[in-house]
Write a protein that holds these residues in place. Structure first.
Motif, PDB file in Angstrom:
ATOM      1  N   TRP A  19       0.815  -1.216   0.000  1.00 31.41           N
ATOM      2  CA  TRP A  19       0.000   0.000   0.000  1.00 31.41           C
ATOM      3  C   TRP A  19       0.850   1.267   0.000  1.00 31.41           C
ATOM      4  CZ3 TRP A  19      -5.177  -0.744  -0.451  1.00 31.41           C
ATOM      5  CH2 TRP A  19      -5.708  -1.976  -0.038  1.00 31.41           C
ATOM      6  N   ASP A  20       2.042   1.195   0.589  1.00 28.75           N
ATOM      7  CA  ASP A  20       2.805   2.420   0.889  1.00 28.75           C
ATOM      8  C   ASP A  20       3.865   2.771  -0.144  1.00 28.75           C
ATOM      9  OD1 ASP A  20       1.365   2.625   3.188  1.00 28.75           O
ATOM     10  OD2 ASP A  20       2.841   1.596   4.430  1.00 28.75           O
ATOM     11  N   ARG A  21       4.194   1.841  -1.031  1.00 29.85           N
ATOM     12  CA  ARG A  21       5.304   2.139  -1.951  1.00 29.85           C
ATOM     13  C   ARG A  21       4.911   3.266  -2.893  1.00 29.85           C
ATOM     14  NH1 ARG A  21       9.314  -2.328  -4.613  1.00 29.85           N
ATOM     15  NH2 ARG A  21      10.803  -0.862  -5.472  1.00 29.85           N
ATOM     16  N   ARG A  22       5.774   4.249  -3.020  1.00 32.39           N
ATOM     17  CA  ARG A  22       5.468   5.411  -3.853  1.00 32.39           C
ATOM     18  C   ARG A  22       6.466   5.611  -4.986  1.00 32.39           C
ATOM     19  NH1 ARG A  22       1.421   4.581  -2.518  1.00 32.39           N
ATOM     20  NH2 ARG A  22      -0.170   5.749  -1.412  1.00 32.39           N
ATOM     21  N   LEU A  23       7.507   4.765  -5.028  1.00 31.17           N
ATOM     22  CA  LEU A  23       8.528   4.920  -6.061  1.00 31.17           C
ATOM     23  C   LEU A  23       9.080   3.543  -6.409  1.00 31.17           C
ATOM     24  CD1 LEU A  23       9.645   7.507  -7.384  1.00 31.17           C
ATOM     25  CD2 LEU A  23      11.519   7.442  -5.734  1.00 31.17           C
ATOM     26  N   PHE A  24       9.232   3.300  -7.699  1.00 34.07           N
ATOM     27  CA  PHE A  24       9.816   2.032  -8.146  1.00 34.07           C
ATOM     28  C   PHE A  24      11.126   2.341  -8.847  1.00 34.07           C
ATOM     29  CE2 PHE A  24      10.214  -1.920 -10.424  1.00 34.07           C
ATOM     30  CZ  PHE A  24       9.722  -2.828  -9.516  1.00 34.07           C
ATOM     31  N   ASP A  25      12.111   1.489  -8.633  1.00 30.31           N
ATOM     32  CA  ASP A  25      13.446   1.707  -9.227  1.00 30.31           C
ATOM     33  C   ASP A  25      13.972   3.100  -8.878  1.00 30.31           C
ATOM     34  OD1 ASP A  25      13.368  -0.788 -10.337  1.00 30.31           O
ATOM     35  OD2 ASP A  25      12.884  -0.116 -12.354  1.00 30.31           O
ATOM     36  N   GLU A  26      13.493   3.664  -7.761  1.00 26.31           N
ATOM     37  CA  GLU A  26      13.896   5.018  -7.358  1.00 26.31           C
ATOM     38  C   GLU A  26      13.661   6.029  -8.476  1.00 26.31           C
ATOM     39  OE1 GLU A  26      14.694   5.609  -4.149  1.00 26.31           O
ATOM     40  OE2 GLU A  26      14.201   3.501  -3.985  1.00 26.31           O
ATOM     41  N   LEU A  27      12.670   5.749  -9.307  1.00 28.54           N
ATOM     42  CA  LEU A  27      12.433   6.564 -10.491  1.00 28.54           C
ATOM     43  C   LEU A  27      10.949   6.721 -10.802  1.00 28.54           C
ATOM     44  CD1 LEU A  27      13.495   7.812 -13.223  1.00 28.54           C
ATOM     45  CD2 LEU A  27      13.453   5.500 -14.155  1.00 28.54           C
ATOM     46  N   ILE A  28      10.222   5.607 -10.798  1.00 28.69           N
ATOM     47  CA  ILE A  28       8.854   5.596 -11.320  1.00 28.69           C
ATOM     48  C   ILE A  28       7.854   5.861 -10.195  1.00 28.69           C
ATOM     49  CG2 ILE A  28       7.098   4.101 -12.356  1.00 28.69           C
ATOM     50  CD1 ILE A  28       9.480   2.608 -13.690  1.00 28.69           C
ATOM     51  N   PRO A  29       7.059   6.935 -10.312  1.00 26.66           N
ATOM     52  CA  PRO A  29       6.075   7.209  -9.260  1.00 26.66           C
ATOM     53  C   PRO A  29       4.985   6.130  -9.212  1.00 26.66           C
ATOM     54  CG  PRO A  29       6.307   9.077 -10.773  1.00 26.66           C
ATOM     55  CD  PRO A  29       7.008   7.920 -11.398  1.00 26.66           C
ATOM     56  N   LEU A  30       4.611   5.742  -8.013  1.00 26.54           N
ATOM     57  CA  LEU A  30       3.519   4.776  -7.825  1.00 26.54           C
ATOM     58  C   LEU A  30       2.438   5.472  -6.997  1.00 26.54           C
ATOM     59  CD1 LEU A  30       5.501   1.558  -6.701  1.00 26.54           C
ATOM     60  CD2 LEU A  30       4.820   2.194  -8.998  1.00 26.54           C
ATOM     61  N   PRO A  31       1.588   6.271  -7.627  1.00 27.62           N
ATOM     62  CA  PRO A  31       0.614   7.037  -6.841  1.00 27.62           C
ATOM     63  C   PRO A  31      -0.341   6.165  -6.050  1.00 27.62           C
ATOM     64  CG  PRO A  31       0.129   7.181  -9.197  1.00 27.62           C
ATOM     65  CD  PRO A  31       1.453   6.511  -9.070  1.00 27.62           C
ATOM     66  N   ASP A  32      -0.575   4.945  -6.519  1.00 26.94           N
ATOM     67  CA  ASP A  32      -1.548   4.061  -5.864  1.00 26.94           C
ATOM     68  C   ASP A  32      -0.921   2.797  -5.316  1.00 26.94           C
ATOM     69  OD1 ASP A  32      -3.799   5.755  -6.603  1.00 26.94           O
ATOM     70  OD2 ASP A  32      -3.363   5.123  -8.646  1.00 26.94           O
ATOM     71  N   GLY A  33       0.373   2.858  -4.961  1.00 28.29           N
ATOM     72  CA  GLY A  33       1.038   1.660  -4.444  1.00 28.29           C
ATOM     73  C   GLY A  33       1.162   0.590  -5.512  1.00 28.29           C
ATOM     74  N   THR A  34       1.391  -0.650  -5.066  1.00 31.77           N
ATOM     75  CA  THR A  34       1.476  -1.765  -6.023  1.00 31.77           C
ATOM     76  C   THR A  34       1.212  -3.068  -5.287  1.00 31.77           C
ATOM     77  OG1 THR A  34       2.779  -2.740  -7.822  1.00 31.77           O
ATOM     78  CG2 THR A  34       3.978  -2.162  -5.807  1.00 31.77           C
ATOM     79  N   SER A  35       1.305  -4.162  -6.013  1.00 33.54           N
ATOM     80  CA  SER A  35       1.258  -5.475  -5.367  1.00 33.54           C
ATOM     81  C   SER A  35       2.278  -6.369  -6.053  1.00 33.54           C
ATOM     82  CB  SER A  35      -0.142  -6.083  -5.474  1.00 33.54           C
ATOM     83  OG  SER A  35      -0.448  -6.368  -6.821  1.00 33.54           O
ATOM     84  N   TYR A  36       2.713  -7.377  -5.325  1.00 32.07           N
ATOM     85  CA  TYR A  36       3.598  -8.396  -5.893  1.00 32.07           C
ATOM     86  C   TYR A  36       2.805  -9.682  -5.806  1.00 32.07           C
ATOM     87  CZ  TYR A  36       6.335  -4.597  -4.009  1.00 32.07           C
ATOM     88  OH  TYR A  36       6.763  -3.346  -3.661  1.00 32.07           O
ATOM     89  N   ASN A  37       2.202 -10.081  -6.905  1.00 31.59           N
ATOM     90  CA  ASN A  37       1.317 -11.246  -6.870  1.00 31.59           C
ATOM     91  C   ASN A  37       2.123 -12.523  -7.057  1.00 31.59           C
ATOM     92  OD1 ASN A  37      -0.546  -9.192  -6.891  1.00 31.59           O
ATOM     93  ND2 ASN A  37      -1.164  -9.510  -9.013  1.00 31.59           N
ATOM     94  N   ALA A  38       1.801 -13.505  -6.263  1.00 28.55           N
ATOM     95  CA  ALA A  38       2.365 -14.845  -6.435  1.00 28.55           C
ATOM     96  C   ALA A  38       1.186 -15.809  -6.362  1.00 28.55           C
ATOM     97  CB  ALA A  38       3.374 -15.140  -5.335  1.00 28.55           C
TER      98      ALA A  38
END
Ligand code: FEO
Length: 399
Positions: A19-38
């Motif tokens: 829920w809290d991640r706001r940046l991917f690769d220290e570059l890409i904004p994640l305004p709505d968080g993300t998920s890592y599905n397995a």
């Protein structure tokens, strides 16, 4: 966090919501968080785990597996070596000492390099090779360059589920498992495509072609929501990767002392008056992901910058670098802006965009604050864009 949920009989979602991640690769904004599905697939004889989770969320995955009382996993399918999906492999190998990692030959090398996984742990699979879990069959479909070279998809034949890892995914943290609001997911998936997949448009076209004849009931990516109406995301991708462009001009700009801003304001109005859609981005404030999304469809980019030490403003350099790296299907480009005493901005920007296969329309770069003849030059540029859009047959009058 997340809890295990069954998406079809004996197929479970066991990944994590971030829920809290706001940046991917220290570059890409994640305004709505993300998920890592397995996903855990239990066959009559064997059990497979498809992808793992980001190392920051390993505990969620292991908790979910414990909650489902998974005593043994025979295979962990690594569709992709990047750490947000493969990063928990070492812990899974510790928990289940007999597990084998199933992946492409290229992925094996990358996992050995990135995660120091011993060579003896791997089973490598060729394109279209299958693996039986007893009553269930996994088919592996090599799909390189979505967005790394080692990537593959996993198709569960009997249930018609396609596990696509990054491909067709979206960065969205939500408690739902399946898509319920297609408009929200469309936005997130388009942002994801723009930031991650767009540079590989030609290869993605081939990979889409490769899965065209598969019967697919469910697409289960490893970011975001699961699609139980696959056509929704497949048709969106077909549109984004097509060669079609839209009657749109994207204007990334910066202004320091209002000269460039005045030009942008005038130019945007001139384009609107001519019936052209404009997307304007102030680079000192904008979410770079929004700019990337706008570049997915636009026919034209007009870069607007003041001159700093004879070159473009550094924020413009950053945006132009990204635009060049993302390789959007733009057809036209131009440059507008201002300078105080001298400028090599046009040459410098031109030199930064070798990947953009665009026709450059006459730039308008003015000394100081724009004057009457400069506004006339902006009108000519707007006319030039309109004429080209008409030539491309993409101009549609709103009237
Ligand atoms: Fe979601 Fe390429 O990793």
């Amino acid at each position: 966090m997340s809890v295990p949920r069954e998406l079809k009989s004996n197929i479970y979602s066991v990944g994590a919501i971030d829920w809290d991640r706001r940046l991917f690769d220290e570059l890409i904004p994640l305004p709505d968080g993300t998920s890592y599905n397995a996903y855990l697939v239990k066959g009559r004889e064997k059990t497979a785990l498809i992808d793992t989770v980001d190392p920051t969320m390993t505990e969620v995955l292991t908790k979910n597996l414990n909650q489902l009382e998974v005593k043994d996993i025979n295979y962990v399918i690594a569709n992709h070596a990047e750490q947000d999906h493969a990063g928990s492999l070492p812990q899974i190998l510790d928990m289940y000492p007999n597990v084998k990692v199933v992946c492409t030959q290229k992925c094996k090398g990358m996992l050995m390099d990135l995660l120091l996984i011993p060579e003896g742990k791997f089973i490598t699979v060729e394109d279209r090779e299958t693996l039986s879990l007893g009553d269930k069959t996994l088919e592996f479909i090599h799909a390189p360059w979505v967005h790394w070279p080692e990537t593959m998809l996993t198709y569960l034949r009997e249930e018609k589920v396609l596990f696509t890892c990054d491909f067709l995914g979206s960065h969205l943290a939500t408690s739902n498992l399946f898509v319920t609001d297609e408009a929200t997911v469309y936005e997130a998936a388009k942002r994801y495509y723009a930031e991650i997949m767009m540079p590989f448009r030609a290869t993605i076209k081939k990979n889409l072609e490769k899965i065209r004849d598969l019967e697919i009931d469910i697409i289960a990516p490893s970011h975001g929501l699961i699609y139980d109406r696959p056509e929704f995301i497949l048709s969106a991708y077909r549109d984004w990767i097509s060669d079609e462009v839209k009657n749109e001009v994207v204007i990334p700009y910066v202004s320091m002392h209002e000269s460039t801003k005045k030009m942008v304001d005038y130019f945007v109005e001139a384009l609107i008056q001519r019936g052209i859609t404009v997307k304007q981005f102030n680079l000192s404030k904008t979410d770079i992901g929004k700019l990337a999304m706008a570049l997915v469809d636009a026919a034209t980019i007009v870069i607007a910058s003041p001159t700093v030490l004879v070159g473009p403003h550094p924020s413009v350099v950053y945006a132009v670098y990204l635009a060049n790296a993302l390789r959007p299907k733009l057809k036209l480009a131009s440059i507008i802006g201002s300078y105080g005493w001298g400028s090599r901005m046009v040459e410098q920007i031109k030199g930064m965009v070798p990947n953009l296969k665009v026709e450059l329309l006459e730039p308008v770069v003015v000394k100081g604050f724009p004057k009457e003849e400069d506004f006339k030059a902006l009108d000519r540029l707007a006319d030039g864009i309109l004429n080209k859009h008409k030539e491309y047959n993409i101009f549609k009058s709103e009237g």
